[in-house]
Design an enzyme around this catalytic site. Structure first.
Site, PDB file in Angstrom:
ATOM      1  N   ARG A  47      48.379 -46.028  37.312  1.00  0.00           N
ATOM      2  CA  ARG A  47      48.743 -47.219  37.920  1.00  0.00           C
ATOM      3  C   ARG A  47      50.175 -47.634  38.041  1.00  0.00           C
ATOM      4  O   ARG A  47      50.800 -48.649  37.957  1.00  0.00           O
ATOM      5  CB  ARG A  47      47.920 -48.784  37.478  1.00  0.00           C
ATOM      6  CG  ARG A  47      46.320 -48.496  37.626  1.00  0.00           C
ATOM      7  CD  ARG A  47      46.073 -48.891  38.808  1.00  0.00           C
ATOM      8  NE  ARG A  47      44.673 -48.796  39.010  1.00  0.00           N
ATOM      9  CZ  ARG A  47      43.858 -49.830  38.901  1.00  0.00           C
ATOM     10  NH1 ARG A  47      44.137 -50.996  39.102  1.00  0.00           N
ATOM     11  NH2 ARG A  47      42.349 -49.603  39.149  1.00  0.00           N
ATOM     12  N   ARG A  72      51.229 -53.506  41.924  1.00  0.00           N
ATOM     13  CA  ARG A  72      51.912 -54.777  42.019  1.00  0.00           C
ATOM     14  C   ARG A  72      53.226 -54.670  41.171  1.00  0.00           C
ATOM     15  O   ARG A  72      53.646 -55.744  41.444  1.00  0.00           O
ATOM     16  CB  ARG A  72      50.962 -55.683  41.636  1.00  0.00           C
ATOM     17  CG  ARG A  72      50.109 -55.966  42.901  1.00  0.00           C
ATOM     18  CD  ARG A  72      48.821 -56.923  42.537  1.00  0.00           C
ATOM     19  NE  ARG A  72      47.979 -56.321  41.746  1.00  0.00           N
ATOM     20  CZ  ARG A  72      47.044 -57.246  40.964  1.00  0.00           C
ATOM     21  NH1 ARG A  72      47.053 -58.509  41.262  1.00  0.00           N
ATOM     22  NH2 ARG A  72      46.355 -56.715  40.263  1.00  0.00           N
ATOM     23  N   ARG A 128      53.047 -53.041  51.479  1.00  0.00           N
ATOM     24  CA  ARG A 128      51.606 -53.534  51.538  1.00  0.00           C
ATOM     25  C   ARG A 128      51.450 -54.935  52.220  1.00  0.00           C
ATOM     26  O   ARG A 128      50.334 -55.115  52.766  1.00  0.00           O
ATOM     27  CB  ARG A 128      50.944 -53.741  49.994  1.00  0.00           C
ATOM     28  CG  ARG A 128      50.470 -52.587  49.390  1.00  0.00           C
ATOM     29  CD  ARG A 128      49.031 -52.085  49.913  1.00  0.00           C
ATOM     30  NE  ARG A 128      48.093 -53.185  50.074  1.00  0.00           N
ATOM     31  CZ  ARG A 128      47.344 -53.837  49.498  1.00  0.00           C
ATOM     32  NH1 ARG A 128      47.220 -53.438  48.189  1.00  0.00           N
ATOM     33  NH2 ARG A 128      46.443 -55.003  49.788  1.00  0.00           N
ATOM     34  N   ASP A 163      42.122 -44.902  45.692  1.00  0.00           N
ATOM     35  CA  ASP A 163      41.238 -45.656  44.919  1.00  0.00           C
ATOM     36  C   ASP A 163      40.005 -44.984  44.751  1.00  0.00           C
ATOM     37  O   ASP A 163      39.628 -43.977  45.433  1.00  0.00           O
ATOM     38  CB  ASP A 163      40.841 -47.234  45.371  1.00  0.00           C
ATOM     39  CG  ASP A 163      40.120 -47.868  44.231  1.00  0.00           C
ATOM     40  OD1 ASP A 163      40.926 -48.327  43.388  1.00  0.00           O
ATOM     41  OD2 ASP A 163      38.984 -48.032  44.113  1.00  0.00           O
ATOM     42  N   TYR A 184      29.938 -49.341  39.899  1.00  0.00           N
ATOM     43  CA  TYR A 184      30.316 -50.348  41.061  1.00  0.00           C
ATOM     44  C   TYR A 184      29.269 -50.398  41.952  1.00  0.00           C
ATOM     45  O   TYR A 184      28.653 -51.498  42.699  1.00  0.00           O
ATOM     46  CB  TYR A 184      31.549 -50.163  41.723  1.00  0.00           C
ATOM     47  CG  TYR A 184      32.664 -50.363  40.883  1.00  0.00           C
ATOM     48  CD1 TYR A 184      33.164 -51.654  40.640  1.00  0.00           C
ATOM     49  CD2 TYR A 184      33.409 -49.280  40.374  1.00  0.00           C
ATOM     50  CE1 TYR A 184      34.285 -51.863  40.054  1.00  0.00           C
ATOM     51  CE2 TYR A 184      34.670 -49.553  39.319  1.00  0.00           C
ATOM     52  CZ  TYR A 184      34.921 -50.754  39.413  1.00  0.00           C
ATOM     53  OH  TYR A 184      36.065 -51.094  38.421  1.00  0.00           O
TER      54      TYR A 184
HETATM   55  O1  1CP Z   1      49.476 -45.778  40.656  1.00  0.00           O
HETATM   56  C1  1CP Z   1      48.259 -45.499  40.719  1.00  0.00           C
HETATM   57  O2  1CP Z   1      47.707 -45.229  39.321  1.00  0.00           O
HETATM   58  C2  1CP Z   1      47.651 -45.156  41.869  1.00  0.00           C
HETATM   59  C3  1CP Z   1      46.441 -45.596  42.425  1.00  0.00           C
HETATM   60  C4  1CP Z   1      44.879 -46.152  41.654  1.00  0.00           C
HETATM   61  C5  1CP Z   1      44.086 -45.405  40.958  1.00  0.00           C
HETATM   62  C6  1CP Z   1      44.305 -44.147  40.124  1.00  0.00           C
HETATM   63  C7  1CP Z   1      44.071 -47.252  42.229  1.00  0.00           C
HETATM   64  C8  1CP Z   1      45.021 -48.221  43.308  1.00  0.00           C
HETATM   65  N1  1CP Z   1      43.079 -47.206  41.991  1.00  0.00           N
HETATM   66  C9  1CP Z   1      43.076 -46.039  41.050  1.00  0.00           C
HETATM   67  C10 1CP Z   1      41.682 -45.873  40.227  1.00  0.00           C
HETATM   68  C11 1CP Z   1      40.843 -46.828  39.926  1.00  0.00           C
HETATM   69  N2  1CP Z   1      40.370 -47.825  40.784  1.00  0.00           N
HETATM   70  C12 1CP Z   1      40.086 -46.957  38.697  1.00  0.00           C
HETATM   71  C13 1CP Z   1      40.428 -45.962  37.520  1.00  0.00           C
HETATM   72  C14 1CP Z   1      41.360 -46.415  36.861  1.00  0.00           C
HETATM   73  C15 1CP Z   1      41.693 -47.692  36.066  1.00  0.00           C
HETATM   74  O3  1CP Z   1      40.853 -47.729  35.291  1.00  0.00           O
HETATM   75  O4  1CP Z   1      42.438 -48.440  36.120  1.00  0.00           O
HETATM   76  C16 1CP Z   1      39.207 -48.088  38.719  1.00  0.00           C
HETATM   77  C17 1CP Z   1      38.340 -48.667  37.638  1.00  0.00           C
HETATM   78  C18 1CP Z   1      39.248 -48.845  40.148  1.00  0.00           C
HETATM   79  C19 1CP Z   1      38.542 -49.758  40.550  1.00  0.00           C
HETATM   80  C20 1CP Z   1      39.497 -51.056  41.036  1.00  0.00           C
HETATM   81  N3  1CP Z   1      40.061 -51.015  42.191  1.00  0.00           N
HETATM   82  C21 1CP Z   1      39.767 -52.150  40.346  1.00  0.00           C
HETATM   83  C22 1CP Z   1      39.472 -52.394  38.983  1.00  0.00           C
HETATM   84  C23 1CP Z   1      38.277 -53.744  39.074  1.00  0.00           C
HETATM   85  C24 1CP Z   1      37.399 -53.978  37.828  1.00  0.00           C
HETATM   86  O5  1CP Z   1      36.263 -53.469  37.663  1.00  0.00           O
HETATM   87  O6  1CP Z   1      38.106 -54.560  36.919  1.00  0.00           O
HETATM   88  C25 1CP Z   1      40.677 -52.935  41.067  1.00  0.00           C
HETATM   89  C26 1CP Z   1      41.347 -54.029  40.988  1.00  0.00           C
HETATM   90  C27 1CP Z   1      40.777 -52.008  42.093  1.00  0.00           C
HETATM   91  C28 1CP Z   1      41.817 -52.131  43.549  1.00  0.00           C
HETATM   92  C29 1CP Z   1      43.225 -51.515  43.346  1.00  0.00           C
HETATM   93  N4  1CP Z   1      43.087 -49.841  43.269  1.00  0.00           N
HETATM   94  C30 1CP Z   1      44.542 -49.845  43.475  1.00  0.00           C
HETATM   95  C31 1CP Z   1      45.179 -50.850  43.174  1.00  0.00           C
HETATM   96  C32 1CP Z   1      46.816 -50.676  43.350  1.00  0.00           C
HETATM   97  C33 1CP Z   1      44.376 -51.990  43.376  1.00  0.00           C
HETATM   98  C34 1CP Z   1      44.977 -53.472  43.518  1.00  0.00           C
HETATM   99  C35 1CP Z   1      45.084 -53.915  44.992  1.00  0.00           C
HETATM  100  C36 1CP Z   1      44.776 -55.103  45.512  1.00  0.00           C
HETATM  101  O7  1CP Z   1      44.196 -55.954  44.802  1.00  0.00           O
HETATM  102  O8  1CP Z   1      45.234 -55.355  46.622  1.00  0.00           O
END
Ligand code: 1CP
Length: 359
Positions: free
Chosen positions: A43, A47, A56, A92, A167
């Site tokens: 990540r 943000r 964004r 994602d 999910y």
């Molecule tokens: O820099 C990076 O790592 C690039 C991007 C990235 C990756 C590898 C994003 C962007 N998402 C992910 C993978 C991802 N998505 C995972 C596996 C990694 C981890 O455990 O952190 C998971 C579980 C998700 C699902 C997801 N997408 C969540 C988690 C929700 C929960 O169950 O708690 C969230 C908040 C997102 C949205 C998301 N994905 C990425 C970003 C930057 C965001 C936030 C964007 C927003 O809210 O506008």
């Protein structure tokens, strides 16, 4: 008859033309201990970066993942700023679901939400065919990114089938993952069909990124730690192996990461990974012991310490490096993702420190 293997990656791929083949990341993932250490952050795009928030502005999360120029720009931002040794593709785990035609959105501050959860045999049977998914936007974004990255490797990624299915069954984020854990026992056949579908989708997503120019890949099984070791091995690992099998013929390292996985590491390795990511709960020397001492590791700075005074964090990072030295190769990373309110200068400082410490 020629005995030469047919190259599985195109000639212009950065691993084939040599751009990334001897980068610190690739060396560490091959278990080599030469040159400088490799460090990147899960990540790292997101943000915590003001330039990410600016890029964004007014664009939805999934829309920004599917606009190749924007996805490439956001992927490159943390590389320019922190000088990390790898880029992680900005996307994602649910992006392939959207490309397949599943009604999923990412709600700001919450995460992935599905209009119609998938819970029955009929729901699974109604899922769209994985063969028809068009990954053109992903391939284009990867090509744009790799053209700018030079010798820095891009890591492609996908969600492991258990985490993706979690999910889909819950219809959104959940704490205990009761829905998928019930389904795998109440209706194992439907669970197998769902996780096989998710494995083929994630496998195709990984393959699209690798063929277009990613030099390594990571399967995220973020929520695997909610499973017992027995359930993980019987109900999740076979589908993860199926996802990895989609890219097993490609000459690229395969990382496997989840949280709360201290008891699952050998099974995660056996699912087809060449290196294992460790969360912050288990010291790397102990993780290496549990894996038999011959598996390259990634991890595991505690994200909570990013907000601690520098002296406290520095001591912790040095401890992670010392313990990681026990493994054949070590890619320095966090034990989970960068928290949104992290001061980005702290990440830059960690990169400088890791690069200064000889291995
Ligand atoms: O820099 C990076 O790592 C690039 C991007 C990235 C990756 C590898 C994003 C962007 N998402 C992910 C993978 C991802 N998505 C995972 C596996 C990694 C981890 O455990 O952190 C998971 C579980 C998700 C699902 C997801 N997408 C969540 C988690 C929700 C929960 O169950 O708690 C969230 C908040 C997102 C949205 C998301 N994905 C990425 C970003 C930057 C965001 C936030 C964007 C927003 O809210 O506008």
């Amino acid at each position: 008859m020629s005995t030469e293997a047919v190259p599985a990656l195109p000639p212009e791929h950065p691993l084939t033309d040599g751009r990334t083949a001897d980068s610190p990341l690739l060396r560490a993932l091959r278990g080599e201990r030469t040159g400088s250490r490799a460090v990147w952050f899960m990540r790292q795009a997101g943000r915590s970066l003001p330039e990410y928030r600016a890029a964004r502005e007014g664009v939805g999360m999934l829309e920004s993942c599917l606009r190749p120029d924007l996805a490439a720009e956001i992927t490159l931002q943390p590389v320019r700023r922190h000088h990390v040794d790898a880029a992680i593709f900005f996307s994602d785990i649910v992006v392939p679901l959207r490309l397949a035609g599943v009604d999923v959105d990412i709600v700001a501050g919450r995460g992935p939400v599905l209009d119609t959860p998938v819970r029955t045999a009929a729901d699974v049977a109604a899922l769209p065919s994985v063969d028809d998914v068009d990954f053109t936007a992903i391939r284009d974004a990867v090509r744009l990114t790799v053209a700018e990255l030079g010798t820095t490797p891009l890591i492609g990624f996908a969600g492991a089938p258990f985490t993706l299915a979690a999910y889909m069954v819950e219809g959104g984020p959940s704490r205990d993952h009761l829905g998928p854990r019930t389904l795998m026992h109440a209706d194992p056949e439907t669970w197998r069909a769902l996780t096989s579908w998710a494995a083929d989708l994630s496998g195709a997503f990984l393959r699209a990124q690798l063929e277009a120019g990613a030099s390594a890949c990571q399967l995220f099984d973020s929520w695997a730690g909610s499973l017992s070791a027995a359930d993980y091995e019987a109900q999740a690992a076979p589908a993860s192996a199926r996802a990895f099998a989609h890219v097993a013929d490609l000459p690229v390292p395969r990382l496997h990461f989840g949280t709360g996985t201290s008891e699952l590491l050998p099974a995660m390795h056996a699912a087809g990974a060449t290196a294992v990511g460790v969360d912050y709960r288990l010291p790397l020397d102990e993780a290496s012991r549990r894996l038999g001492g011959d598996v390259p590791l990634q991890g595991n700075i505690d994200p909570a310490l990013l907000a601690a005074p520098w002296e406290v964090l520095e001591e912790h990072v040095r401890d992670v490096l010392r313990r990681g030295d026990v493994a054949p190769g070590h890619v320095v990373n966090l034990g989970h993702g960068v928290p949104p309110h992290t001061d980005p200068d702290v990440l830059t400082r960690i990169v400088e420190l890791v690069h200064e410490v000889p291995q």
